[in-house]
Design an enzyme around this catalytic site. Structure first.
Site, short mmCIF file in Angstrom:
data_model
loop_
_atom_site.label_atom_id
_atom_site.label_comp_id
_atom_site.label_asym_id
_atom_site.label_seq_id
_atom_site.Cartn_x
_atom_site.Cartn_y
_atom_site.Cartn_z
CG HIS A 159 -1.87 0.55 0.54
ND1 HIS A 159 -2.02 2.34 1.21
CD2 HIS A 159 -3.22 0.43 1.12
CE1 HIS A 159 -3.48 2.69 0.78
NE2 HIS A 159 -3.96 1.58 0.71
N GLY A 197 0.35 -5.10 1.89
CA GLY A 197 -0.53 -5.14 0.94
C GLY A 197 -0.48 -6.55 -0.27
CE1 TYR A 221 -3.53 -5.50 5.41
CE2 TYR A 221 -4.68 -7.53 5.36
CZ TYR A 221 -4.36 -6.87 5.10
OH TYR A 221 -3.81 -6.75 3.44
C1 LCV Z 1 5.00 4.90 -0.13
C2 LCV Z 1 6.49 4.21 -0.40
C3 LCV Z 1 6.81 3.12 0.18
C4 LCV Z 1 5.19 2.78 0.45
N1 LCV Z 1 4.61 3.64 -0.05
O1 LCV Z 1 13.72 1.39 -1.92
O2 LCV Z 1 -0.21 -4.31 5.18
S1 LCV Z 1 -0.41 -3.21 5.91
O3 LCV Z 1 -1.35 -2.64 6.23
O4 LCV Z 1 0.99 -2.59 6.45
C5 LCV Z 1 -0.60 -1.54 4.55
C6 LCV Z 1 -1.43 -0.03 5.24
C7 LCV Z 1 1.14 -1.88 3.59
O5 LCV Z 1 0.28 -2.26 2.69
O6 LCV Z 1 1.11 -0.87 3.91
C8 LCV Z 1 2.99 -0.47 3.30
C9 LCV Z 1 3.94 -1.75 3.44
N2 LCV Z 1 5.29 -2.05 3.34
C10 LCV Z 1 6.29 -1.39 3.50
O7 LCV Z 1 6.51 -1.21 4.55
C11 LCV Z 1 7.19 -1.14 3.19
C12 LCV Z 1 8.22 0.09 3.13
N3 LCV Z 1 8.84 0.21 1.79
C13 LCV Z 1 10.54 -0.29 2.16
O8 LCV Z 1 10.38 -0.79 3.45
C14 LCV Z 1 11.71 -0.13 1.45
O9 LCV Z 1 10.99 1.03 0.05
C15 LCV Z 1 11.39 -1.40 0.07
C16 LCV Z 1 12.27 -2.89 1.22
C17 LCV Z 1 10.55 -1.89 0.44
C18 LCV Z 1 12.85 -0.88 -1.16
O10 LCV Z 1 13.74 -0.14 -0.25
P1 LCV Z 1 14.88 0.27 -0.95
O11 LCV Z 1 15.53 0.87 -0.18
O12 LCV Z 1 14.82 0.15 -2.79
P2 LCV Z 1 13.79 3.17 -1.26
O13 LCV Z 1 12.86 2.32 0.49
O14 LCV Z 1 14.89 3.78 -1.27
O15 LCV Z 1 11.79 3.60 -1.99
C19 LCV Z 1 12.08 3.67 -3.23
C20 LCV Z 1 10.98 5.11 -2.48
O16 LCV Z 1 9.59 4.57 -2.88
C21 LCV Z 1 9.05 4.72 -1.58
C22 LCV Z 1 10.06 5.06 -0.95
O17 LCV Z 1 8.96 6.70 -0.06
C23 LCV Z 1 11.57 5.62 -1.55
O18 LCV Z 1 10.97 7.42 -2.56
P3 LCV Z 1 10.87 8.55 -1.93
O19 LCV Z 1 12.87 7.94 -3.10
O20 LCV Z 1 10.63 9.67 -2.87
O21 LCV Z 1 11.98 8.44 -0.83
N4 LCV Z 1 8.03 3.92 -0.95
C24 LCV Z 1 8.49 3.14 -0.53
N5 LCV Z 1 7.77 1.90 -0.34
N6 LCV Z 1 5.04 1.58 0.96
N7 LCV Z 1 6.30 4.97 -0.58
#
Ligand code: LCV
Length: 259
Positions: A64, A108, A138
């Site tokens: 999400h 999600g 959730y």
């Molecule tokens: C917005 C993002 C996101 C993101 N939203 O790359 O299941 S529930 O109930 O929790 C539900 C509500 C849900 O699905 O929540 C989301 C759950 N997802 C996460 O917690 C994953 C959050 N993201 C990460 O941990 C990392 O981004 C991962 C490990 C996926 C990838 O890491 P990596 O170092 O390769 P970055 O973190 O640098 O992310 C690249 C860009 O994508 C955005 C993040 O903010 C960044 O944007 P900027 O370049 O503008 O800073 N991004 C990643 N995930 N879920 N934005």
């Protein structure tokens, strides 16, 4: 510009999530483009759909879009939420959908992968359930979905720990139908898709819906439903809910108070 690419060959439709900058986050634009692609491919008489990320993705989908989560006091995963909409559309589609998974699956997006009918992944296809990490409650349909697929104990471990379930363990648990090497992922997936495409689409459509109806036949009393909604409100009305989102946006670890 669409966030997905679509292909149709030999009655096999492919939907490629193609937003590398934001790690295929399931924001409203991505979901709308996926819904449109699903609809178009069904109209063009695809017999089976492969849902995948762009080639070489380290992240299949980051789940999400946290920036699209509502402020505290509102249900973060309401019925008409884009994520919930795509989950229902995939589950309700008359076409079998194969999740071809390369890269991590977050939050999600795990529900999205599990909403597909068959999951094929490589060793990079770890599944991480994140609600407890960002203090989100959730929701009932999602939790029932996990329990139905993996049983209560594994579902609890995934939700409570927010630790990755490795692809190897997911395959052992029957969550991944097949665990294959990165270089055979594509050929293996399309070979299986081809064998499905050769079978009776009407029979598959009817069997898929019967399985869905029978697997989801859970009697829920009004009391149970209201209790579930009340429990979820405790979380999304909490300080922790706001903290989880603000910590992500501020790129820092959250500090939860338990209230
Ligand atoms: C917005 C993002 C996101 C993101 N939203 O790359 O299941 S529930 O109930 O929790 C539900 C509500 C849900 O699905 O929540 C989301 C759950 N997802 C996460 O917690 C994953 C959050 N993201 C990460 O941990 C990392 O981004 C991962 C490990 C996926 C990838 O890491 P990596 O170092 O390769 P970055 O973190 O640098 O992310 C690249 C860009 O994508 C955005 C993040 O903010 C960044 O944007 P900027 O370049 O503008 O800073 N991004 C990643 N995930 N879920 N934005």
């Amino acid at each position: 510009m669409s966030m997905v690419l679509t292909q149709l060959r030999d009655n096999i439709g492919t939907i490629i999530m193609n937003n590398p900058e934001q790690r295929n986050v399931l924001n409203s634009k991505m979901v709308n483009d996926m819904l449109q692609a699903l609809d178009e491919l069904a109209k063009k008489k695809a017999r089976v759909i492969v849902l995948r990320a762009y080639a070489g993705a380290k992240v299949w989908s980051a789940g999400h879009d946290i920036n699209e989560l509502p402020v505290a006091g509102r249900d973060p995963l309401p019925y008409d939420d884009p994520l919930e909409t795509i989950l229902r559309s995939i589950q309700a589609s008359s076409l079998p959908v194969i999740a071809m998974i390369e890269g991590g699956v977050w939050g999600g997006a795990c529900d999205l992968a599990l909403s597909c009918d068959i999951l094929i992944g490589t060793s990079s296809a770890a599944l991480t359930m994140t609600p407890a990490k960002i203090s989100v409650p959730y929701n009932a349909s999602g939790i029932l979905h996990f329990i139905g697929i993996m049983g209560v104990n594994i579902a609890k471990e995934m939700f409570f720990s927010a630790e990755p379930l490795t692809a190897e363990r997911a395959e052992k648990l029957g969550i991944l139908n097949h665990l294959v090497s990165a270089d055979e992922l594509e050929s293996f997936t399309y070979e299986l898709a081809g064998s499905i495409a050769k079978n009776s689409p009407l029979s598959i459509k009817v069997i898929k819906e019967q399985i869905c109806l029978l697997a989801n036949a859970h009697p829920l009393t009004p009391h149970t439903f209201e209790r579930v909604q009340g429990l979820r409100r405790l979380v999304y009305d909490s300080k922790d809910y706001a903290e989880g989102i603000n910590a992500f946006i501020g790129k820092r670890l959250p500090v939860f108070w338990g209230e």
